[in-house]
Write a protein that holds these residues in place. Structure first.
Motif, mmCIF file in Angstrom:
data_model
loop_
_atom_site.group_PDB
_atom_site.id
_atom_site.type_symbol
_atom_site.label_atom_id
_atom_site.label_comp_id
_atom_site.label_asym_id
_atom_site.label_seq_id
_atom_site.Cartn_x
_atom_site.Cartn_y
_atom_site.Cartn_z
ATOM 1 N N GLU A 158 1.104 4.019 -2.984
ATOM 2 C CA GLU A 158 0.895 5.444 -2.706
ATOM 3 C C GLU A 158 2.078 6.276 -3.187
ATOM 4 O O GLU A 158 1.903 7.348 -3.783
ATOM 5 C CB GLU A 158 0.673 5.656 -1.208
ATOM 6 N N SER A 185 -6.344 -6.093 -2.826
ATOM 7 C CA SER A 185 -6.884 -6.815 -3.982
ATOM 8 C C SER A 185 -5.783 -7.523 -4.752
ATOM 9 O O SER A 185 -5.946 -8.680 -5.169
ATOM 10 C CB SER A 185 -7.629 -5.842 -4.906
ATOM 11 N N ILE A 205 -4.068 4.723 -9.982
ATOM 12 C CA ILE A 205 -5.042 3.775 -9.442
ATOM 13 C C ILE A 205 -6.416 4.429 -9.383
ATOM 14 O O ILE A 205 -6.533 5.653 -9.392
ATOM 15 C CB ILE A 205 -4.634 3.274 -8.037
ATOM 16 N N ASN A 206 -7.436 3.593 -9.317
ATOM 17 C CA ASN A 206 -8.815 4.080 -9.285
ATOM 18 C C ASN A 206 -9.490 3.827 -7.944
ATOM 19 O O ASN A 206 -10.721 3.897 -7.852
ATOM 20 C CB ASN A 206 -9.616 3.414 -10.406
ATOM 21 N N ASN A 207 -8.697 3.516 -6.931
ATOM 22 C CA ASN A 207 -9.223 3.287 -5.590
ATOM 23 C C ASN A 207 -8.144 3.693 -4.603
ATOM 24 O O ASN A 207 -7.111 4.242 -4.990
ATOM 25 C CB ASN A 207 -9.621 1.815 -5.416
ATOM 26 N N THR A 208 -8.354 3.426 -3.324
ATOM 27 C CA THR A 208 -7.347 3.783 -2.335
ATOM 28 C C THR A 208 -6.151 2.831 -2.448
ATOM 29 O O THR A 208 -6.308 1.668 -2.875
ATOM 30 C CB THR A 208 -7.901 3.693 -0.904
ATOM 31 N N SER A 215 0.824 -1.205 0.000
ATOM 32 C CA SER A 215 0.000 0.000 0.000
ATOM 33 C C SER A 215 0.859 1.255 0.000
ATOM 34 O O SER A 215 0.618 2.203 -0.762
ATOM 35 C CB SER A 215 -0.926 -0.008 1.226
ATOM 36 N N HIS A 232 -6.840 -0.486 -0.614
ATOM 37 C CA HIS A 232 -7.772 -1.379 -1.308
ATOM 38 C C HIS A 232 -7.081 -2.064 -2.487
ATOM 39 O O HIS A 232 -7.252 -3.277 -2.713
ATOM 40 C CB HIS A 232 -8.983 -0.591 -1.800
ATOM 41 N N VAL A 233 -6.312 -1.314 -3.246
ATOM 42 C CA VAL A 233 -5.606 -1.891 -4.394
ATOM 43 C C VAL A 233 -4.569 -2.913 -3.917
ATOM 44 O O VAL A 233 -4.448 -4.000 -4.501
ATOM 45 C CB VAL A 233 -4.933 -0.783 -5.229
ATOM 46 N N SER A 290 -4.553 -2.714 -13.132
ATOM 47 C CA SER A 290 -4.963 -2.066 -11.877
ATOM 48 C C SER A 290 -4.084 -0.871 -11.547
ATOM 49 O O SER A 290 -4.547 0.106 -10.937
ATOM 50 C CB SER A 290 -4.897 -3.082 -10.723
#
Length: 201
Positions: free
Chosen positions: A145, A165, A155-158, A141, A161-162, A196
Motif C-alpha cells: 500500500e 497471493s 497493483i491491480n487488486n487490493t 500488505s 489480496h496481492v 504483480s
C-alpha cells in the motif's frame, strides 16, 4: 553441541528453542525427539519440563520465537533508508531466496519445513503458524500500500489480496525448490512477483 550450564534461566529457554529450531528445520517435527534436542543443547530433561509442559507446548513456543525473529527482520527490511518500497520488497524476496532454499537453512526456513506437517498434528501449532503468517501478510500488505502511494509500484487488486497471493506463491516455490533441488521455482516466483507489482527488473 553447546552446553547450557553457564546460561541464565531466560537464556537456557532461548538456547533450547534455538537448538530445536536448527534441528527441526533440517529433520522436521515428528522425526526429532526431545532427547536429541536436549543432548545437543546440553540440557537435562528436568530443565526442559521446567520451561515447557510438553513437546506440543515446546512446538508452539518454537514457532512463536521463530515468527518474532522473522517479523523483526521483516520490519527492518521494510524500513531500510535510502530506498523506495519497491526496492525494499525486492530485497525481502531476494533474502527469501538466500535463506529458504533446499540447502541448510540453519533454522531460517522453519515455517516452510513444518507448515504442512504440524498443521495436521497439533491445533495449537496450527494456530501459531496461522498467527505468524498473518503477521507477515499484514506487513507485506502495508508495504505494498505504501509503495502504491509513493508510486514505486502498481497493483491491480487490493494490497491485502496481492500480499496474500505473493506470500502463498513464495511458500509454494519454497516447497518446489526442495523437490527439484534447484532454484528455478524461485526465479519463476520472482518474475511473477515483479509482474504483480509492475516492477521493472
Amino acid at each position: 553441541m553447546t552446553t547450557a550450564t553457564h546460561l541464565s534461566k531466560d537464556s537456557v529457554r532461548e538456547h533450547i528453542l534455538a537448538t530445536g529450531q536448527r534441528i527441526m528445520a533440517s529433520k522436521g517435527y515428528s522425526a526429532v525427539g526431545l532427547n536429541e534436542i536436549l543432548k545437543d543443547a546440553g540440557v537435562p530433561k528436568g530443565s526442559f519440563y521446567h520451561y515447557f509442559g510438553s513437546k506440543d507446548a515446546y512446538g508452539v513456543a518454537l514457532l512463536e520465537a521463530y515468527f518474532a525473529d522473522y517479523l523483526a527482520d521483516l520490519d527492518a527490511t521494510l524500513s531500510q533508508p535510502n530506498s523506495n518500497m519497491a526496492q525494499r520488497l525486492m530485497h525481502y524476496w531476494q533474502q527469501w531466496q538466500a535463506t529458504q532454499s533446499f540447502q541448510d537453512c540453519q533454522g531460517k526456513c522453519l515455517a516452510v519445513k513444518l507448515g504442512a506437517e504440524v498443521a495436521d498434528l497439533s491445533e495449537n501449532m496450527r494456530l501459531a503458524l496461522k498467527q505468524g503468517t498473518a503477521g507477515i501478510v499484514k506487513r507485506l500488505s502495508a508495504a505494498i500500500e505504501a509503495g502504491v502511494a509513493e508510486g514505486s509500484l502498481k497493483i491491480n487488486n487490493t494490497p491485502t489480496h496481492v500480499a496474500e497471493s505473493l506470500y502463498q506463491l513464495w511458500l509454494g516455490a519454497s516447497v518446489m525448490v526442495k523437490i527439484v533441488r534447484n532454484k528455478q521455482p524461485f526465479e519463476s516466483a520472482m518474475q511473477l512477483t515483479q509482474q504483480s507489482l509492475n516492477i521493472t527488473p
